[in-house]
Design an enzyme around this catalytic site. Structure first.
Site, PDB file in Angstrom:
ATOM      1  N   ASN A   1     -10.275  -0.268   0.404  1.00 49.89           N
ATOM      2  CA  ASN A   1      -8.810  -0.217   0.415  1.00 49.89           C
ATOM      3  C   ASN A   1      -8.297  -0.725  -0.936  1.00 49.89           C
ATOM      4  O   ASN A   1      -8.393  -1.915  -1.238  1.00 49.89           O
ATOM      5  CB  ASN A   1      -8.281  -1.087   1.560  1.00 49.89           C
ATOM      6  CG  ASN A   1      -6.758  -1.073   1.646  1.00 49.89           C
ATOM      7  OD1 ASN A   1      -6.076  -0.627   0.730  1.00 49.89           O
ATOM      8  ND2 ASN A   1      -6.235  -1.581   2.745  1.00 49.89           N
TER       9      ASN A   1
ATOM     10  N   HIS B   1      -3.166   6.996   2.815  1.00 50.64           N
ATOM     11  CA  HIS B   1      -3.611   5.690   2.320  1.00 50.64           C
ATOM     12  C   HIS B   1      -4.964   5.385   2.948  1.00 50.64           C
ATOM     13  O   HIS B   1      -5.197   5.649   4.126  1.00 50.64           O
ATOM     14  CB  HIS B   1      -2.582   4.621   2.697  1.00 50.64           C
ATOM     15  CG  HIS B   1      -3.078   3.236   2.462  1.00 50.64           C
ATOM     16  ND1 HIS B   1      -3.677   2.857   1.276  1.00 50.64           N
ATOM     17  CD2 HIS B   1      -3.090   2.123   3.256  1.00 50.64           C
ATOM     18  CE1 HIS B   1      -4.026   1.585   1.355  1.00 50.64           C
ATOM     19  NE2 HIS B   1      -3.686   1.127   2.546  1.00 50.64           N
TER      20      HIS B   1
ATOM     21  N   CYS C   1       0.815  -1.223   0.000  1.00 48.78           N
ATOM     22  CA  CYS C   1       0.000   0.000   0.000  1.00 48.78           C
ATOM     23  C   CYS C   1       0.847   1.272   0.000  1.00 48.78           C
ATOM     24  O   CYS C   1       0.322   2.368  -0.204  1.00 48.78           O
ATOM     25  CB  CYS C   1      -0.948  -0.002   1.198  1.00 48.78           C
ATOM     26  SG  CYS C   1      -1.989  -1.462   1.244  1.00 48.78           S
TER      27      CYS C   1
HETATM   28  O1  UT7 Z   1      -3.795  -1.474   3.706  1.00 46.28           O
HETATM   29  C1  UT7 Z   1      -2.853  -1.852   4.639  1.00 46.28           C
HETATM   30  C2  UT7 Z   1      -3.161  -2.597   5.753  1.00 46.28           C
HETATM   31  N1  UT7 Z   1      -4.462  -2.824   6.265  1.00 46.28           N
HETATM   32  C3  UT7 Z   1      -4.905  -2.138   7.314  1.00 46.28           C
HETATM   33  O2  UT7 Z   1      -4.374  -1.139   7.652  1.00 46.28           O
HETATM   34  C4  UT7 Z   1      -6.027  -2.668   8.140  1.00 46.28           C
HETATM   35  C5  UT7 Z   1      -5.714  -2.517   9.606  1.00 46.28           C
HETATM   36  N2  UT7 Z   1      -6.692  -3.131  10.493  1.00 46.28           N
HETATM   37  C6  UT7 Z   1      -7.977  -2.738  10.537  1.00 46.28           C
HETATM   38  O3  UT7 Z   1      -8.406  -1.889   9.799  1.00 46.28           O
HETATM   39  C7  UT7 Z   1      -8.862  -3.364  11.581  1.00 46.28           C
HETATM   40  O4  UT7 Z   1      -8.080  -4.079  12.504  1.00 46.28           O
HETATM   41  C8  UT7 Z   1      -9.940  -4.318  10.980  1.00 46.28           C
HETATM   42  C9  UT7 Z   1     -10.966  -3.506  10.226  1.00 46.28           C
HETATM   43  C10 UT7 Z   1      -9.292  -5.330  10.079  1.00 46.28           C
HETATM   44  C11 UT7 Z   1     -10.666  -5.051  12.112  1.00 46.28           C
HETATM   45  O5  UT7 Z   1     -11.224  -4.110  13.015  1.00 46.28           O
HETATM   46  P1  UT7 Z   1     -11.054  -4.301  14.577  1.00 46.28           P
HETATM   47  O6  UT7 Z   1     -11.791  -3.218  15.225  1.00 46.28           O
HETATM   48  O7  UT7 Z   1      -9.589  -4.416  14.856  1.00 46.28           O
HETATM   49  O8  UT7 Z   1     -11.827  -5.637  14.828  1.00 46.28           O
HETATM   50  P2  UT7 Z   1     -11.275  -6.993  15.482  1.00 46.28           P
HETATM   51  O9  UT7 Z   1     -10.337  -7.669  14.545  1.00 46.28           O
HETATM   52  O10 UT7 Z   1     -10.827  -6.731  16.880  1.00 46.28           O
HETATM   53  O11 UT7 Z   1     -12.593  -7.809  15.561  1.00 46.28           O
HETATM   54  C12 UT7 Z   1     -13.646  -7.476  16.474  1.00 46.28           C
HETATM   55  C13 UT7 Z   1     -14.759  -8.478  16.293  1.00 46.28           C
HETATM   56  C14 UT7 Z   1     -14.274  -9.917  16.303  1.00 46.28           C
HETATM   57  O12 UT7 Z   1     -15.250 -10.703  16.953  1.00 46.28           O
HETATM   58  P3  UT7 Z   1     -15.060 -11.167  18.491  1.00 46.28           P
HETATM   59  O13 UT7 Z   1     -13.774 -11.948  18.503  1.00 46.28           O
HETATM   60  O14 UT7 Z   1     -14.970  -9.885  19.281  1.00 46.28           O
HETATM   61  O15 UT7 Z   1     -16.263 -11.967  18.755  1.00 46.28           O
HETATM   62  C15 UT7 Z   1     -14.220 -10.279  14.851  1.00 46.28           C
HETATM   63  O16 UT7 Z   1     -14.397 -11.666  14.637  1.00 46.28           O
HETATM   64  O17 UT7 Z   1     -15.364  -8.268  15.015  1.00 46.28           O
HETATM   65  C16 UT7 Z   1     -15.387  -9.504  14.310  1.00 46.28           C
HETATM   66  N3  UT7 Z   1     -15.283  -9.226  12.871  1.00 46.28           N
HETATM   67  C17 UT7 Z   1     -16.337  -8.918  12.126  1.00 46.28           C
HETATM   68  N4  UT7 Z   1     -17.640  -8.816  12.422  1.00 46.28           N
HETATM   69  C18 UT7 Z   1     -18.482  -8.487  11.429  1.00 46.28           C
HETATM   70  C19 UT7 Z   1     -14.176  -9.186  12.112  1.00 46.28           C
HETATM   71  N5  UT7 Z   1     -14.503  -8.873  10.845  1.00 46.28           N
HETATM   72  C20 UT7 Z   1     -15.845  -8.717  10.838  1.00 46.28           C
HETATM   73  C21 UT7 Z   1     -16.772  -8.377   9.832  1.00 46.28           C
HETATM   74  N6  UT7 Z   1     -18.072  -8.267  10.169  1.00 46.28           N
HETATM   75  N7  UT7 Z   1     -16.414  -8.147   8.553  1.00 46.28           N
END
Ligand code: UT7
Length: 306
Positions: A262, A232, A108
């Site tokens: 993204n 980005h 990215c």
């Molecule tokens: O482009 C370069 C690199 N990419 C990035 O910069 C992305 C960086 N990371 C992020 O943007 C975020 O970490 C994410 C958007 C990927 C995830 O957001 P988060 O707030 O960190 O969520 P999380 O991974 O802590 O997940 C929270 C909950 C989990 O459930 P439990 O374990 O709390 O029950 C996940 O399983 O949300 C769940 N979850 C979802 N729920 C509904 C993860 N993805 C989804 C989804 N829909 N699509």
């Protein structure tokens, strides 16, 4: 001496995929995606070659240049159409270019790495360089994996850079890479993108803030002097956290991830184009362009529009 941005162009597929549509096949919801990422819809389709060629053509038209005016093509992509050949020679062929053409893969951060590469090439004898960021991320997404499917999308953006012996639009750069974090965001041969989202998030904010501060220092200006931040487009919360730590109000950040998701190396030129279309780019004003991604890589630059 330095480099000038002479023209810009973008290309996105026609097919719009909304959060609602993804919610029909994945255990997710519009609310979750919009709240946790800021994304509402994305474009899916095309290829790195087709999208890159279209964006490149538009940038060349915008700069009023002919194929024979371009001395080098640098194409940033994480998702080349094939492992070999690189996508750049095929895009060059589509555009009628016979100059050297190569791919750059810095994930990215790719568009900013490509601009930095082009700057070096301009300072060593080339007159005009076409820089393209083009991605077909949807090809490498497991559409049953809600972690990645809601984030990644397709698109391309391009700019024509020209050597100027007297002045420059690019005042400073701060690029870096930390390969010890390579396993945080990967796509193996024949596989799909996988990510430790939380750790990437944490590190992304840190490297954006650090590299932006260094780029500001090298340029000899402060965050208060910036009219615009062109980041980005990975997650609205990353943009909010980074701008807050830099002491910059969110109003100064350009956000297009709600419409495009993204798009990796295409996201900064897509954001630039949006700012330009909305009259937010003004001559003489300073902007921070900043990217981060798999590698991990990062790249910040301070530019002043001419
Ligand atoms: O482009 C370069 C690199 N990419 C990035 O910069 C992305 C960086 N990371 C992020 O943007 C975020 O970490 C994410 C958007 C990927 C995830 O957001 P988060 O707030 O960190 O969520 P999380 O991974 O802590 O997940 C929270 C909950 C989990 O459930 P439990 O374990 O709390 O029950 C996940 O399983 O949300 C769940 N979850 C979802 N729920 C509904 C993860 N993805 C989804 C989804 N829909 N699509």
């Amino acid at each position: 001496m330095g480099v000038r941005f002479k023209g810009w162009g973008i290309a996105v597929p026609d097919r719009v995929v909304t959060n609602e549509e993804l919610s029909k096949t994945l255990d997710t919801s519009d609310d979750w995606i919009a709240e946790r990422t800021g994304i509402r819809e994305r474009r899916i389709g095309g290829s790195a070659r087709t999208l890159g060629a279209l964006a490149g053509k538009r940038a060349m038209d915008d700069a009023f240049v002919e194929p024979s005016d371009i001395d080098f093509l640098v194409l940033a992509t994480t998702t080349p159409d094939r492992i070999a050949p690189a996508t750049a020679p095929m895009v060059a062929n589509d555009l009628g270019l016979t100059c050297p053409a190569m791919d750059v893969n810095a994930a990215c951060s790719g568009f900013m790495y490509a601009i930095r590469t082009a700057q070096g090439l301009l300072e060593t004898g080339n007159k005009r360089i076409l820089v393209i960021g083009s991605e077909h991320l949807s090809r490498w997404v497991d559409w049953s994996d809600r972690n990645m499917a809601v984030l990644l999308a397709d698109g391309a953006g391009a700019t024509v850079l020209e050597y100027d012996p007297n002045d420059t639009d690019v005042l400073s750069f701060c690029l870096g890479a930390d390969g010890s974090a390579a396993d945080l965001l990967t796509c193996e041969h024949g596989g799909y993108f996988e990510m430790d989202g939380k750790e990437v998030f944490r590190r992304a904010v840190r490297v954006v803030v650090d590299s932006a501060e260094k780029a500001l220092e090298i340029a000899g200006i402060s965050a208060d002097d910036l009219s615009l931040v062109i980041p980005h487009q990975a997650n609205i919360r990353i943009i909010q956290a980074a701008t807050q730590r830099l002491g910059i109000e969110m109003e100064r950040a350009v956000v297009v991830l709600d419409r495009y998701g993204n798009t990796s190396s295409a996201s900064i030129p897509l954001a630039f184009d949006d700012a330009r279309q909305n009259g937010r780019i003004k001559p003489g004003e300073y902007a921070l362009m900043t990217g981060f991604g798999a590698g991990m890589t990062w790249a910040s630059a301070i530019v002043r529009w001419s």
